[in-house]
Motif scaffolding. Structure first.
Motif, PDB file in Angstrom:
ATOM      1  N   GLY A   1       0.119   7.258  -6.312  1.00 25.48           N
ATOM      2  CA  GLY A   1      -0.854   8.341  -6.240  1.00 25.48           C
ATOM      3  C   GLY A   1      -0.187   9.707  -6.215  1.00 25.48           C
TER       4      GLY A   1
ATOM      5  N   GLY B   1     -13.237   5.160   1.152  1.00 25.87           N
ATOM      6  CA  GLY B   1     -12.570   5.638  -0.057  1.00 25.87           C
ATOM      7  C   GLY B   1     -11.831   6.926   0.208  1.00 25.87           C
TER       8      GLY B   1
ATOM      9  N   LEU C   1     -13.378   6.621  -4.892  1.00 30.88           N
ATOM     10  CA  LEU C   1     -12.152   7.374  -4.625  1.00 30.88           C
ATOM     11  C   LEU C   1     -12.155   8.780  -5.205  1.00 30.88           C
ATOM     12  CD1 LEU C   1     -11.194   4.647  -3.641  1.00 30.88           C
ATOM     13  CD2 LEU C   1      -8.981   5.113  -4.665  1.00 30.88           C
ATOM     14  N   LEU C   2     -13.094   9.042  -6.081  1.00 28.06           N
ATOM     15  CA  LEU C   2     -13.116  10.366  -6.713  1.00 28.06           C
ATOM     16  C   LEU C   2     -13.907  11.336  -5.837  1.00 28.06           C
ATOM     17  CD1 LEU C   2     -13.981   9.124 -10.314  1.00 28.06           C
ATOM     18  CD2 LEU C   2     -11.716   9.793  -9.454  1.00 28.06           C
ATOM     19  N   VAL C   3     -13.551  12.595  -5.901  1.00 25.16           N
ATOM     20  CA  VAL C   3     -14.318  13.607  -5.168  1.00 25.16           C
ATOM     21  C   VAL C   3     -15.781  13.548  -5.615  1.00 25.16           C
ATOM     22  CG1 VAL C   3     -14.641  16.083  -4.856  1.00 25.16           C
ATOM     23  CG2 VAL C   3     -12.349  15.106  -4.699  1.00 25.16           C
TER      24      VAL C   3
ATOM     25  N   GLY D   1      -9.199  -0.956  -3.187  1.00 26.06           N
ATOM     26  CA  GLY D   1      -9.590  -0.826  -1.779  1.00 26.06           C
ATOM     27  C   GLY D   1     -10.843  -1.628  -1.476  1.00 26.06           C
TER      28      GLY D   1
ATOM     29  N   ALA E   1      -9.912  -1.047   5.640  1.00 21.25           N
ATOM     30  CA  ALA E   1     -10.678  -2.292   5.643  1.00 21.25           C
ATOM     31  C   ALA E   1     -10.912  -2.811   7.064  1.00 21.25           C
ATOM     32  CB  ALA E   1      -9.963  -3.336   4.807  1.00 21.25           C
TER      33      ALA E   1
ATOM     34  N   SER F   1     -17.978   2.168  -1.922  1.00 23.58           N
ATOM     35  CA  SER F   1     -16.615   2.650  -2.024  1.00 23.58           C
ATOM     36  C   SER F   1     -16.531   3.606  -3.205  1.00 23.58           C
ATOM     37  CB  SER F   1     -15.670   1.450  -2.245  1.00 23.58           C
ATOM     38  OG  SER F   1     -14.344   1.884  -2.407  1.00 23.58           O
TER      39      SER F   1
ATOM     40  N   ILE G   1     -22.044   1.568   5.207  1.00 24.06           N
ATOM     41  CA  ILE G   1     -20.635   1.869   5.489  1.00 24.06           C
ATOM     42  C   ILE G   1     -20.036   2.488   4.237  1.00 24.06           C
ATOM     43  CG2 ILE G   1     -18.380   0.928   6.113  1.00 24.06           C
ATOM     44  CD1 ILE G   1     -19.798  -1.382   7.509  1.00 24.06           C
TER      45      ILE G   1
ATOM     46  N   LEU H   1       0.830  -1.211   0.000  1.00 22.77           N
ATOM     47  CA  LEU H   1       0.000   0.000   0.000  1.00 22.77           C
ATOM     48  C   LEU H   1       0.863   1.258   0.000  1.00 22.77           C
ATOM     49  CD1 LEU H   1      -3.161  -0.655   2.196  1.00 22.77           C
ATOM     50  CD2 LEU H   1      -2.904  -0.594  -0.274  1.00 22.77           C
TER      51      LEU H   1
ATOM     52  N   ARG I   1     -12.152   4.189   7.592  1.00 21.77           N
ATOM     53  CA  ARG I   1     -10.901   4.713   7.048  1.00 21.77           C
ATOM     54  C   ARG I   1     -10.160   3.628   6.255  1.00 21.77           C
ATOM     55  NH1 ARG I   1      -5.522   5.401   8.451  1.00 21.77           N
ATOM     56  NH2 ARG I   1      -5.776   3.807  10.039  1.00 21.77           N
TER      57      ARG I   1
ATOM     58  N   GLY J   1     -19.909   5.668 -11.835  1.00 18.57           N
ATOM     59  CA  GLY J   1     -18.929   6.584 -12.405  1.00 18.57           C
ATOM     60  C   GLY J   1     -17.508   6.401 -11.912  1.00 18.57           C
ATOM     61  N   ASP J   2     -17.308   5.449 -11.002  1.00 20.94           N
ATOM     62  CA  ASP J   2     -15.977   5.292 -10.391  1.00 20.94           C
ATOM     63  C   ASP J   2     -15.458   3.881 -10.665  1.00 20.94           C
ATOM     64  OD1 ASP J   2     -13.792   5.072  -8.563  1.00 20.94           O
ATOM     65  OD2 ASP J   2     -14.694   6.591  -7.273  1.00 20.94           O
ATOM     66  N   VAL J   3     -14.207   3.794 -11.161  1.00 21.71           N
ATOM     67  CA  VAL J   3     -13.655   2.473 -11.509  1.00 21.71           C
ATOM     68  C   VAL J   3     -12.678   1.925 -10.467  1.00 21.71           C
ATOM     69  CG1 VAL J   3     -13.838   2.999 -13.974  1.00 21.71           C
ATOM     70  CG2 VAL J   3     -11.634   3.296 -12.823  1.00 21.71           C
ATOM     71  N   HIS J   4     -12.361   2.699  -9.455  1.00 25.35           N
ATOM     72  CA  HIS J   4     -11.340   2.261  -8.492  1.00 25.35           C
ATOM     73  C   HIS J   4     -11.863   1.102  -7.653  1.00 25.35           C
ATOM     74  CE1 HIS J   4     -10.255   6.425  -9.500  1.00 25.35           C
ATOM     75  NE2 HIS J   4      -9.011   5.997  -9.385  1.00 25.35           N
ATOM     76  N   ASP J   5     -11.131  -0.006  -7.636  1.00 26.28           N
ATOM     77  CA  ASP J   5     -11.671  -1.149  -6.898  1.00 26.28           C
ATOM     78  C   ASP J   5     -10.663  -1.892  -6.021  1.00 26.28           C
ATOM     79  OD1 ASP J   5     -10.204  -2.473  -8.828  1.00 26.28           O
ATOM     80  OD2 ASP J   5     -11.850  -3.754  -9.508  1.00 26.28           O
TER      81      ASP J   5
END
Ligand code: B1M
Length: 215
Positions: free
Chosen positions: A48, A177, A147-149, A103, A203, A145, A174, A41, A201, A97-101
């Protein structure tokens, strides 16, 4: 380079060759989960920062993400599992709309290994699909989850949708992100949502929250 630096570099450089050998070596001294949390991480964090400051281009970020995923998949069978089973069900999704996976998938692993039934819907999930899955699988909790604003706004809209459909009391939520803050969830969204909404915050906090919400 020392082994942990070498593994970090693999993530940052997106270098797969020899990854398994390095992970095997790390496993001789370090528990699998600690390798993920304390070493890999850290590499993603650097990715990032480099991307954010314009020093790294998107295709390379993608390569880093692929190496990260390969490493986590390789380590997963080595992770500790609790004996418990069937503690409850969570429907887990990355929002519309978010592809981050990466996390979200870590959350899946930690919860699954600790006795929860996780319905992992994947990425870019509209709220209608999330709610359908929650009903179908009789979820105890919904996990979102993003990650984008932009995703923090989508999460707010999703909670409004749950309010509107009269489902807030039924589904504790819950949220996690990188773009979220504890204050946004625990103050703003808490005020808005007619059910329980909690911020995780990481996992492990997700696991503690599940234990608290489902018990
Ligand atoms: Co993107 N990306 N990305 N990206 N990416 C970020 C998020 C960004 C902060 C990078 C930056 O600028 N420094 C930035 C967002 C800026 C913003 O919104 N303000 C960004 C951007 C801009 C974008 C694109 C828009 C770039 C573009 O196309 N121009 C694009 C978005 C596409 C889209 O979503 N529509 C994009 C694409 C990508 C890749 C595809 C290349 C790749 C994702 C690959 C994948 O996930 N399969 C990628 C990556 C890898 C990142 C960074 C570098 C790393 C994310 C990551 O995997 N971290 C990221 C930088 C950053 O986050 N600082 C960045 C490791 C992961 C374990 O952490 O997901 O935070 P995280 O999960 C943590 C906690 O947050 C928590 O637990 C985990 C740890 O235990 N958690 C939960 C997360 N979800 C939870 C749910 C829970 C509980 C806990 O319960 C439900």
């Amino acid at each position: 380079l020392p082994l942990d630096e070498r593994l970090k570099r693999r993530i940052v450089d997106g270098e797969r060759n020899g990854l398994e050998a390095d992970l095997d070596e790390a496993l001789t001294t370090t528990p699998a989960l600690d390798i993920v949390n304390n070493i890999l991480l850290d590499g993603m964090k650097t990715v990032g920062e480099l991307f954010g400051s314009g020093q790294m281009q998107l295709p390379f970020v993608l390569q880093s993400a692929e190496v990260m995923k390969t490493a986590v998949a390789y380590l997963e069978p080595h992770m500790e599992k609790s004996g418990a089973d069937g503690k409850g069900t969570i429907v887990l999704a990355t929002v519309r709309g978010d592809v981050h996976d990466i996390g979200k998938n870590l959350v899946d692993i930690i919860l699954s290994n600790n006795g929860y039934n996780v319905v992992n819907m994947g990425i870019k999930q509209p709220v209608s699909a999330i709610l359908e899955a929650a009903e179908e699988h009789r979820a105890d909790v919904i996990g979102m989850s993003g990650l984008l604003v932009k995703s923090t706004v989508i999460m707010k809209e999703n909670l409004e949708e749950l309010n509107g459909r009269g489902l807030a009391a039924k589904y504790p939520v819950i949220l996690g992100g990188a773009a979220l803050t504890r204050a946004y969830v625990e103050q703003d969204l808490h005020e808005l949502y007619q059910g329980e909404v909690r911020y995780a915050r990481d996992a492990f906090e997700g696991l503690r929250l599940m234990d608290a919400l489902v018990a």
